[in-house]
Design a protein around this motif. Structure first.
Motif, PDB file in Angstrom:
ATOM      1  N   UNK A  26       0.824  -1.211   0.000  1.00  0.00           N
ATOM      2  CA  UNK A  26       0.000   0.000   0.000  1.00  0.00           C
ATOM      3  C   UNK A  26       0.857   1.260   0.000  1.00  0.00           C
ATOM      4  N   UNK A  27       2.105   1.159   0.419  1.00  0.00           N
ATOM      5  CA  UNK A  27       2.996   2.319   0.462  1.00  0.00           C
ATOM      6  C   UNK A  27       3.667   2.608  -0.884  1.00  0.00           C
ATOM      7  N   UNK A  28       3.559   1.682  -1.836  1.00  0.00           N
ATOM      8  CA  UNK A  28       4.274   1.839  -3.103  1.00  0.00           C
ATOM      9  C   UNK A  28       3.500   2.767  -4.048  1.00  0.00           C
ATOM     10  N   UNK A  29       4.200   3.679  -4.664  1.00  0.00           N
ATOM     11  CA  UNK A  29       3.596   4.722  -5.490  1.00  0.00           C
ATOM     12  C   UNK A  29       4.201   4.677  -6.886  1.00  0.00           C
ATOM     13  N   UNK A  30       3.357   4.757  -7.890  1.00  0.00           N
ATOM     14  CA  UNK A  30       3.831   4.801  -9.278  1.00  0.00           C
ATOM     15  C   UNK A  30       4.493   6.156  -9.541  1.00  0.00           C
ATOM     16  N   UNK A  31       5.742   6.127 -10.025  1.00  0.00           N
ATOM     17  CA  UNK A  31       6.510   7.359 -10.189  1.00  0.00           C
ATOM     18  C   UNK A  31       6.933   7.632 -11.621  1.00  0.00           C
ATOM     19  N   UNK A  32       6.822   6.634 -12.499  1.00  0.00           N
ATOM     20  CA  UNK A  32       7.169   6.842 -13.904  1.00  0.00           C
ATOM     21  C   UNK A  32       6.459   5.786 -14.735  1.00  0.00           C
ATOM     22  N   UNK A  33       6.535   5.916 -16.046  1.00  0.00           N
ATOM     23  CA  UNK A  33       5.725   5.091 -16.939  1.00  0.00           C
ATOM     24  C   UNK A  33       6.583   4.118 -17.727  1.00  0.00           C
ATOM     25  N   UNK A  34       6.311   2.846 -17.565  1.00  0.00           N
ATOM     26  CA  UNK A  34       6.956   1.808 -18.373  1.00  0.00           C
ATOM     27  C   UNK A  34       6.594   1.960 -19.840  1.00  0.00           C
ATOM     28  N   UNK A 120      13.707  -4.774 -19.964  1.00  0.00           N
ATOM     29  CA  UNK A 120      13.076  -4.421 -18.684  1.00  0.00           C
ATOM     30  C   UNK A 120      12.305  -5.622 -18.163  1.00  0.00           C
ATOM     31  N   UNK A 121      12.964  -6.415 -17.347  1.00  0.00           N
ATOM     32  CA  UNK A 121      12.389  -7.652 -16.829  1.00  0.00           C
ATOM     33  C   UNK A 121      11.291  -7.372 -15.810  1.00  0.00           C
ATOM     34  N   UNK A 122      11.382  -6.250 -15.091  1.00  0.00           N
ATOM     35  CA  UNK A 122      10.466  -5.963 -13.976  1.00  0.00           C
ATOM     36  C   UNK A 122       9.790  -4.607 -14.145  1.00  0.00           C
ATOM     37  N   UNK A 123       8.792  -4.506 -15.025  1.00  0.00           N
ATOM     38  CA  UNK A 123       8.183  -3.197 -15.286  1.00  0.00           C
ATOM     39  C   UNK A 123       7.402  -2.612 -14.116  1.00  0.00           C
ATOM     40  N   UNK A 124       6.733  -3.440 -13.310  1.00  0.00           N
ATOM     41  CA  UNK A 124       6.028  -2.891 -12.136  1.00  0.00           C
ATOM     42  C   UNK A 124       7.032  -2.183 -11.234  1.00  0.00           C
ATOM     43  N   UNK A 125       8.157  -2.825 -10.987  1.00  0.00           N
ATOM     44  CA  UNK A 125       9.181  -2.223 -10.130  1.00  0.00           C
ATOM     45  C   UNK A 125       9.845  -1.033 -10.807  1.00  0.00           C
ATOM     46  N   UNK A 126       9.948  -1.051 -12.145  1.00  0.00           N
ATOM     47  CA  UNK A 126      10.476   0.114 -12.855  1.00  0.00           C
ATOM     48  C   UNK A 126       9.609   1.329 -12.558  1.00  0.00           C
ATOM     49  N   UNK A 127       8.301   1.156 -12.604  1.00  0.00           N
ATOM     50  CA  UNK A 127       7.404   2.292 -12.376  1.00  0.00           C
ATOM     51  C   UNK A 127       7.460   2.789 -10.934  1.00  0.00           C
ATOM     52  N   UNK A 128       7.651   1.886  -9.983  1.00  0.00           N
ATOM     53  CA  UNK A 128       7.697   2.273  -8.562  1.00  0.00           C
ATOM     54  C   UNK A 128       9.102   2.627  -8.089  1.00  0.00           C
ATOM     55  N   UNK A 129      10.089   2.468  -8.950  1.00  0.00           N
ATOM     56  CA  UNK A 129      11.499   2.668  -8.598  1.00  0.00           C
ATOM     57  C   UNK A 129      11.824   1.802  -7.383  1.00  0.00           C
ATOM     58  N   UNK A 130      11.556   0.500  -7.539  1.00  0.00           N
ATOM     59  CA  UNK A 130      11.713  -0.439  -6.436  1.00  0.00           C
ATOM     60  C   UNK A 130      12.506  -1.665  -6.858  1.00  0.00           C
ATOM     61  N   UNK A 131      12.997  -2.376  -5.876  1.00  0.00           N
ATOM     62  CA  UNK A 131      13.789  -3.577  -6.084  1.00  0.00           C
ATOM     63  C   UNK A 131      12.908  -4.827  -6.207  1.00  0.00           C
ATOM     64  N   UNK A 132      11.826  -4.852  -5.445  1.00  0.00           N
ATOM     65  CA  UNK A 132      10.974  -6.036  -5.379  1.00  0.00           C
ATOM     66  C   UNK A 132       9.808  -5.941  -6.353  1.00  0.00           C
ATOM     67  N   UNK A 133       9.076  -7.056  -6.476  1.00  0.00           N
ATOM     68  CA  UNK A 133       7.801  -7.045  -7.192  1.00  0.00           C
ATOM     69  C   UNK A 133       6.673  -6.847  -6.175  1.00  0.00           C
ATOM     70  N   UNK A 134       5.417  -6.811  -6.585  1.00  0.00           N
ATOM     71  CA  UNK A 134       4.337  -6.537  -5.626  1.00  0.00           C
ATOM     72  C   UNK A 134       4.171  -7.589  -4.538  1.00  0.00           C
ATOM     73  N   UNK A 135       4.794  -8.756  -4.720  1.00  0.00           N
ATOM     74  CA  UNK A 135       4.725  -9.819  -3.721  1.00  0.00           C
ATOM     75  C   UNK A 135       5.822  -9.683  -2.669  1.00  0.00           C
ATOM     76  N   UNK A 136       6.556  -8.564  -2.726  1.00  0.00           N
ATOM     77  CA  UNK A 136       7.711  -8.341  -1.847  1.00  0.00           C
ATOM     78  C   UNK A 136       8.774  -9.404  -2.068  1.00  0.00           C
ATOM     79  N   UNK A 137       8.930  -9.830  -3.329  1.00  0.00           N
ATOM     80  CA  UNK A 137       9.955 -10.787  -3.717  1.00  0.00           C
ATOM     81  C   UNK A 137      11.000 -10.103  -4.584  1.00  0.00           C
ATOM     82  N   UNK A 138      12.238 -10.500  -4.417  1.00  0.00           N
ATOM     83  CA  UNK A 138      13.335  -9.998  -5.233  1.00  0.00           C
ATOM     84  C   UNK A 138      13.481 -10.914  -6.447  1.00  0.00           C
ATOM     85  N   UNK A 139      13.153 -10.436  -7.653  1.00  0.00           N
ATOM     86  CA  UNK A 139      13.302 -11.304  -8.825  1.00  0.00           C
ATOM     87  C   UNK A 139      14.714 -11.837  -8.992  1.00  0.00           C
TER      88      UNK A 139
END
Length: 308
Positions: A26-34, A120-139
């Protein structure tokens, strides 16, 4: 030593459950567009390459199409070069360095290698500028059979028919200040273990395979990138991110055992690149150029060895 309790989610000493993962998500915010940044750039390559989806990520209410870029005139007599970027979506030059290589340098290898790239293997994380995917897993710890990370599983399916025929695999990454300020503390909190502060190396370095180190190959990449940006020095212990430096800018990990992307083929030449985009001595353009230079150097070295 900081404890996992310093992270705002979870209870110190206890691994996260569903509630903590939901709070984190819930804390993750979309910051850019894949679509705007990456898919559109891939689309511009269609006049020179075969571009096709290799999977789709379904993270309701969002969906992300995953794209692979291939040499148009695929020749089964030629060696295969695999380039991957954005396994960690927040590592920007991994994505844009792969695109830069395809846009500016790939033509130099036409008729010499078959190129396969997943920029770009992880587009959800690209948009959130994050390391993990939405499952809190590190690809990049999930490249193994029955992977729980959809990003990793999709790439494994793409590469599976080719994994024994790949000559070179370059996986493009970054090491950032946020590794220490956000992602490693989050990892400690998620797993219910103490957070032990580390040191972020200032500069470019590469990670080889401890089971197949190929130090000369790794050094060739370092030499090429040194013309573009600075190389990370060893720390006072002779290490980079806790691993012994075996040559300037070179460390090794057991790639397959750790489930890392660079271990998904049986290529003789594999590497994970790492640039430091937060350095006052490097610009985003330099970081992208360093990634592209590393890919070129990797191919050049492998082809030169193959021709002996």
């Amino acid at each position: 030593m900081l404890s996992s309790g310093t992270y705002p989610i979870g209870t110190p000493g206890q691994a996260w459950g569903d509630a903590e993962r939901a709070t984190w998500l819930a804390r993750q915010v979309r910051r850019r567009s894949y679509v705007d940044d990456v898919a559109s750039a891939i689309d511009r390559l269609r006049d020179r390459f075969d571009v096709a989806p290799y999977g789709q990520l379904d993270y309701p209410p969002e969906q992300f199409e995953l794209f692979a870029v291939r040499s148009r005139n695929w020749d089964h007599a030629l060696p295969i070069v695999l380039v991957t970027g954005g396994v960690h979506g927040y590592e920007t030059s991994g994505v844009h360095g792969a695109l830069r290589f395809l846009e500016r340098h790939a033509k130099d290898y036409a008729g010499r290698v078959n190129l396969l790239a997943a920029p770009c293997v992880s587009p959800w994380a690209y948009e959130r500028i994050h390391r993990w995917n939405p499952l809190a897993l590190d690809p990049n710890r999930s490249f193994r059979e029955d992977s729980p990370a959809p990003e990793s599983a999709a790439l494994l399916r793409l590469v599976a028919p080719l994994r024994d025929n790949v000559l070179v695999h370059v996986d493009l990454h970054e090491t950032t200040d946020s590794d220490e300020s956000e992602f490693r503390p989050a990892l400690a909190a998620r797993d219910g273990v103490p957070f032990e502060p580390g040191e972020i190396p200032d500069g470019f370095y590469v990670v080889g395979d401890s089971e197949n180190p190929q130090t000369e190959f790794q050094q060739a990449l370092i030499a090429a990138v040194a013309k573009v940006t600075h190389i990370a020095p060893a720390d006072a212990k002779g290490e980079i991110i806790g691993s012994t430096v075996v040559a300037p800018g070179v460390i090794n990990y057991p790639l397959k055992r750790l489930g890392l992307c660079a271990g998904i083929t049986n290529a003789p030449y594999t590497t994970t690149t790492e640039v430091y985009p937060d350095s006052p001595r490097a610009t985003p353009d330099q970081c992208n150029a360093a990634q592209a230079a590393a890919v070129c150097a990797a191919i050049d070295f492998a082809l030169a060895r193959a021709s002996r």
